[in-house]
Write a protein that holds these residues in place. Structure first.
Motif, PDB file in Angstrom:
ATOM      1  N   GLU A 230      13.043  77.790  25.078  1.00 51.95           N
ATOM      2  CA  GLU A 230      14.145  78.404  25.810  1.00 51.95           C
ATOM      3  C   GLU A 230      15.255  78.807  24.838  1.00 51.95           C
ATOM      4  O   GLU A 230      15.625  78.042  23.959  1.00 51.95           O
ATOM      5  N   GLY A 231      15.756  80.012  24.971  1.00 51.30           N
ATOM      6  CA  GLY A 231      16.801  80.519  24.083  1.00 51.30           C
ATOM      7  C   GLY A 231      16.263  81.363  22.951  1.00 51.30           C
ATOM      8  O   GLY A 231      17.013  82.144  22.358  1.00 51.30           O
ATOM      9  N   ASP A 232      14.967  81.202  22.632  1.00 49.39           N
ATOM     10  CA  ASP A 232      14.361  82.032  21.597  1.00 49.39           C
ATOM     11  C   ASP A 232      13.829  83.324  22.228  1.00 49.39           C
ATOM     12  O   ASP A 232      13.812  83.485  23.451  1.00 49.39           O
ATOM     13  N   VAL A 233      13.394  84.243  21.377  1.00 50.61           N
ATOM     14  CA  VAL A 233      12.821  85.493  21.866  1.00 50.61           C
ATOM     15  C   VAL A 233      11.424  85.219  22.408  1.00 50.61           C
ATOM     16  O   VAL A 233      10.570  84.677  21.707  1.00 50.61           O
ATOM     17  N   ASN A 234      11.203  85.561  23.674  1.00 48.62           N
ATOM     18  CA  ASN A 234       9.890  85.390  24.292  1.00 48.62           C
ATOM     19  C   ASN A 234       9.171  86.737  24.310  1.00 48.62           C
ATOM     20  O   ASN A 234       9.430  87.580  25.155  1.00 48.62           O
ATOM     21  N   TYR A 235       8.271  86.950  23.352  1.00 48.00           N
ATOM     22  CA  TYR A 235       7.549  88.207  23.279  1.00 48.00           C
ATOM     23  C   TYR A 235       6.491  88.313  24.371  1.00 48.00           C
ATOM     24  O   TYR A 235       6.168  89.418  24.819  1.00 48.00           O
ATOM     25  N   ARG A 236       5.953  87.187  24.811  1.00 41.91           N
ATOM     26  CA  ARG A 236       4.882  87.183  25.809  1.00 41.91           C
ATOM     27  C   ARG A 236       5.463  87.281  27.224  1.00 41.91           C
ATOM     28  O   ARG A 236       5.438  86.335  27.996  1.00 41.91           O
ATOM     29  N   ASP A 237       5.998  88.439  27.558  1.00 44.94           N
ATOM     30  CA  ASP A 237       6.666  88.551  28.860  1.00 44.94           C
ATOM     31  C   ASP A 237       6.403  89.892  29.537  1.00 44.94           C
ATOM     32  O   ASP A 237       7.169  90.334  30.387  1.00 44.94           O
ATOM     33  N   VAL A 238       5.312  90.559  29.190  1.00 45.31           N
ATOM     34  CA  VAL A 238       4.990  91.835  29.819  1.00 45.31           C
ATOM     35  C   VAL A 238       4.004  91.600  30.955  1.00 45.31           C
ATOM     36  O   VAL A 238       2.941  91.017  30.752  1.00 45.31           O
ATOM     37  N   GLY A 239       4.363  92.038  32.170  1.00 40.15           N
ATOM     38  CA  GLY A 239       3.460  91.953  33.307  1.00 40.15           C
ATOM     39  C   GLY A 239       2.442  93.078  33.281  1.00 40.15           C
ATOM     40  O   GLY A 239       2.506  93.994  32.454  1.00 40.15           O
ATOM     41  N   TRP A 240       1.495  93.052  34.214  1.00 41.82           N
ATOM     42  CA  TRP A 240       0.429  94.068  34.192  1.00 41.82           C
ATOM     43  C   TRP A 240       0.969  95.450  34.525  1.00 41.82           C
ATOM     44  O   TRP A 240       0.478  96.452  33.989  1.00 41.82           O
ATOM     45  N   MET A 241       1.994  95.536  35.372  1.00 41.84           N
ATOM     46  CA  MET A 241       2.563  96.839  35.688  1.00 41.84           C
ATOM     47  C   MET A 241       3.338  97.399  34.486  1.00 41.84           C
ATOM     48  O   MET A 241       3.276  98.594  34.189  1.00 41.84           O
ATOM     49  N   GLY A 242       4.061  96.529  33.786  1.00 44.68           N
ATOM     50  CA  GLY A 242       4.733  96.957  32.564  1.00 44.68           C
ATOM     51  C   GLY A 242       3.735  97.394  31.512  1.00 44.68           C
ATOM     52  O   GLY A 242       3.970  98.368  30.772  1.00 44.68           O
TER      53      GLY A 242
ATOM     54  N   ASP B 186       1.996  80.028  21.566  1.00 43.09           N
ATOM     55  CA  ASP B 186       1.109  81.180  21.495  1.00 43.09           C
ATOM     56  C   ASP B 186       0.460  81.231  20.118  1.00 43.09           C
ATOM     57  O   ASP B 186       1.081  80.886  19.107  1.00 43.09           O
ATOM     58  N   ALA B 187      -0.801  81.696  20.077  1.00 40.07           N
ATOM     59  CA  ALA B 187      -1.539  81.743  18.816  1.00 40.07           C
ATOM     60  C   ALA B 187      -0.948  82.742  17.838  1.00 40.07           C
ATOM     61  O   ALA B 187      -1.172  82.641  16.633  1.00 40.07           O
ATOM     62  N   VAL B 188      -0.188  83.717  18.330  1.00 35.62           N
ATOM     63  CA  VAL B 188       0.416  84.730  17.471  1.00 35.62           C
ATOM     64  C   VAL B 188       1.877  84.429  17.202  1.00 35.62           C
ATOM     65  O   VAL B 188       2.328  84.398  16.052  1.00 35.62           O
ATOM     66  N   PHE B 189       2.652  84.200  18.267  1.00 35.58           N
ATOM     67  CA  PHE B 189       4.105  84.100  18.142  1.00 35.58           C
ATOM     68  C   PHE B 189       4.610  82.662  17.983  1.00 35.58           C
ATOM     69  O   PHE B 189       5.801  82.450  17.764  1.00 35.58           O
ATOM     70  N   GLY B 190       3.722  81.697  18.092  1.00 39.26           N
ATOM     71  CA  GLY B 190       4.128  80.318  17.884  1.00 39.26           C
ATOM     72  C   GLY B 190       4.732  79.685  19.128  1.00 39.26           C
ATOM     73  O   GLY B 190       4.502  80.133  20.255  1.00 39.26           O
ATOM     74  N   GLU B 191       5.536  78.652  18.917  1.00 37.93           N
ATOM     75  CA  GLU B 191       6.107  77.889  20.027  1.00 37.93           C
ATOM     76  C   GLU B 191       7.099  78.731  20.821  1.00 37.93           C
ATOM     77  O   GLU B 191       7.909  79.466  20.261  1.00 37.93           O
ATOM     78  N   ILE B 192       6.999  78.620  22.132  1.00 33.71           N
ATOM     79  CA  ILE B 192       7.873  79.366  23.032  1.00 33.71           C
ATOM     80  C   ILE B 192       8.943  78.427  23.558  1.00 33.71           C
ATOM     81  O   ILE B 192       8.670  77.536  24.369  1.00 33.71           O
TER      82      ILE B 192
END
Length: 469
Positions: free
Chosen positions: A43-55, A35-41
């Motif tokens: 497994e095991g790290d914090v995944n900030y890019r995980d909000v769906g449209w309903m959330g 991700d351009a903001v949070f860097g490499e995604i």
């Protein structure tokens, strides 16, 4: 310098596709591992890019819907029902455009995380620091106000059984613990609970006032409603009322951070449409019904307009929503500080000691500052209004007009088509009206603070007095 190819695309003509949980999509809908903001995604790290449209919808609703919805009857009392509804719709339309521009700008500039990044693009280092400071200060004050709202609910439910300062401290502890949840995706589940509780509370008060059919009794005397279709306010009162409407739609600065954590930011507009429609309908229905039956005698807060029993029921239902407000409003400035410290570092997403010390240190510091200023400043409520008028309007209108000009001025000024000229005029209108609302609202807030302080002298620091009055 690497060219931002997304500027060659039109975010308005994107056809969104549904992403699966855990997948992060780029502008074209392709699954990406960085991700351009949070860097490499990883497994095991914090995944900030995980909000769906309903959330995302829930988070948007919760940044805007709170006890402030029940300030609308007072606005209608100042302006009158018809001018009040018209101005509410105008502000709703303007903030909807501003919020929409947030999504468009994010798709064109994927490296943007918060409004401070926008400030840097528009005005350099000065804009970066100014917008960042304004954003942090605004949300800290609003989160402090949320803590006081929680203490009011505790006092209403317990008949002031404990010192109010204790209730504020309890609110701060609850808010700190849950605001330390790392991602907005996890907080979005709380946001659904919070938004649902607040909407249900508003529905109960509105129906109860309609069934009651008259203002709350005073010393056993039932008064007649004196609602007005058109008011005759002074300039100061009118600007204060308009500023109040602006504050009920002032979630815009947080929408940058919310869209930055979406799995698929192309679905942002869908969430925005649901949010703004829901908020506006609730504001108009609740404000009109409560004001129609209560007139100028509406209680403040309006939860007491239908009697003591309904007031306690409403506060009991609203309490989880008020807690979620404090949680989310503390999380936002804490995440801003956290990102300023660790952005570009491997510790941003890695579950390392540095990551956790920085994150918990950010949430604790923000909570402590919010608690101290909420508890120690004698005119805190008035100061929140002043900060909102000065900072919220400045962050909701002017930057978005500048953002459109930043992206479209160079490309359109050569041909100067009619559509482009109209959009330029609209952007300039947003900037100028934003400054007018900022200056007028700030002036109105200062006058109100002065009058309130002369009348009551403010409140004592860490007061035990009952604030449910």
């Amino acid at each position: 310098m690497k060219k931002d190819l997304s500027l060659n695309r039109d975010p308005e003509n994107v056809t969104p596709t549904q992403s699966r949980t855990g997948e992060v999509l780029d502008f074209d809908g392709k699954v990406v591992a960085e991700d351009a903001v949070f860097g490499e995604i990883q497994e095991g790290d914090v995944n900030y890019r995980d909000v769906g449209w309903m959330g995302t919808t829930a988070l948007m609703l919760k940044t805007q819907i709170g006890l402030g919805v029940l300030s609308i009857p007072k606005v209608f009392d100042t302006l009158g029902i018809i001018p009040g509804i018209i101005l509410l719709l105008v502000i709703a339309g303007m903030t909807t455009w501003s919020n929409w521009m947030v999504g468009v700008f994010k798709l064109r500039h994927p490296s943007v995380y918060g409004i401070d990044d926008v400030g840097k693009m528009l005005f350099g280092r000065f804009g970066f620091e100014l917008f960042g400071a304004a954003y942090t200060l605004y949300w800290i004050f609003v989160s402090g106000s949320a803590m006081l709202s929680i203490s009011i609910a505790f006092n209403a439910l317990s008949d002031h059984s404990v010192c109010t300062a204790v209730f504020v401290a309890v609110a701060a502890i609850i808010a700190f613990l849950f605001s330390s949840i790392q991602t907005l995706a996890r907080i979005s589940w709380l946001a659904w609970l919070g938004a649902g509780c607040i909407i249900l509370k508003v529905f109960i008060v509105t129906v109860a006032v309609g069934v009651q059919g008259h203002p709350p009794s005073t010393s056993g005397i039932i008064l007649e409603s004196d609602y007005r279709l058109f008011g005759n306010p002074s300039f100061t009162d009118a600007m204060t009322a308009i500023s109040t409407i602006c504050l009920t739609y002032a979630g815009t600065p947080a929408f940058f951070n919310i869209v930055a954590e979406m799995r698929d930011p192309r679905l942002y507009t869908r969430s925005l449409a649901v949010c703004q429609t829901t908020v506006t309908v609730i504001y108009i229905i609740a404000g009109t019904i409560v004001y129609y039956y209560c007139g100028s005698h509406v209680a403040s807060p309006a939860l007491g307009s239908a009697g003591l029993l309904i007031k306690k029921i409403s506060y009991g239902i609203a309490l989880p929503g008020l807690c979620v407000s404090a949680i989310l409003l503390l999380h936002l400035p804490a995440k801003h500080i956290f990102m300023r410290i660790l952005r570009g570092s491997k510790h941003l997403t890695a579950q390392s000691p540095i990551h956790w010390i920085t994150w918990l240190g950010s949430t604790f510091s923000v909570t402590l500052v919010a608690y101290i200023i909420a508890s120690s400043i004698p005119v805190f409520s008035g100061l929140v209004s002043l900060v909102g008028a000065l900072l919220a309007t400045s962050l909701c209108f002017q930057p978005m007009g500048c953002m459109w000009l930043y992206d479209n001025w160079g490309a359109g000024k050569q041909e100067k088509r009619v559509g482009w000229c109209l959009k330029v005029a609209w952007s300039l209108f947003m900037i100028l009206v934003g400054f007018f609302l900022t200056i007028g609202g700030t002036y109105g807030s200062i006058v109100s603070i002065s009058a309130s302080y002369k009348e009551s002298g403010g409140s004592a620091a860490w007061s035990c007095a009952n604030n449910d009055v």
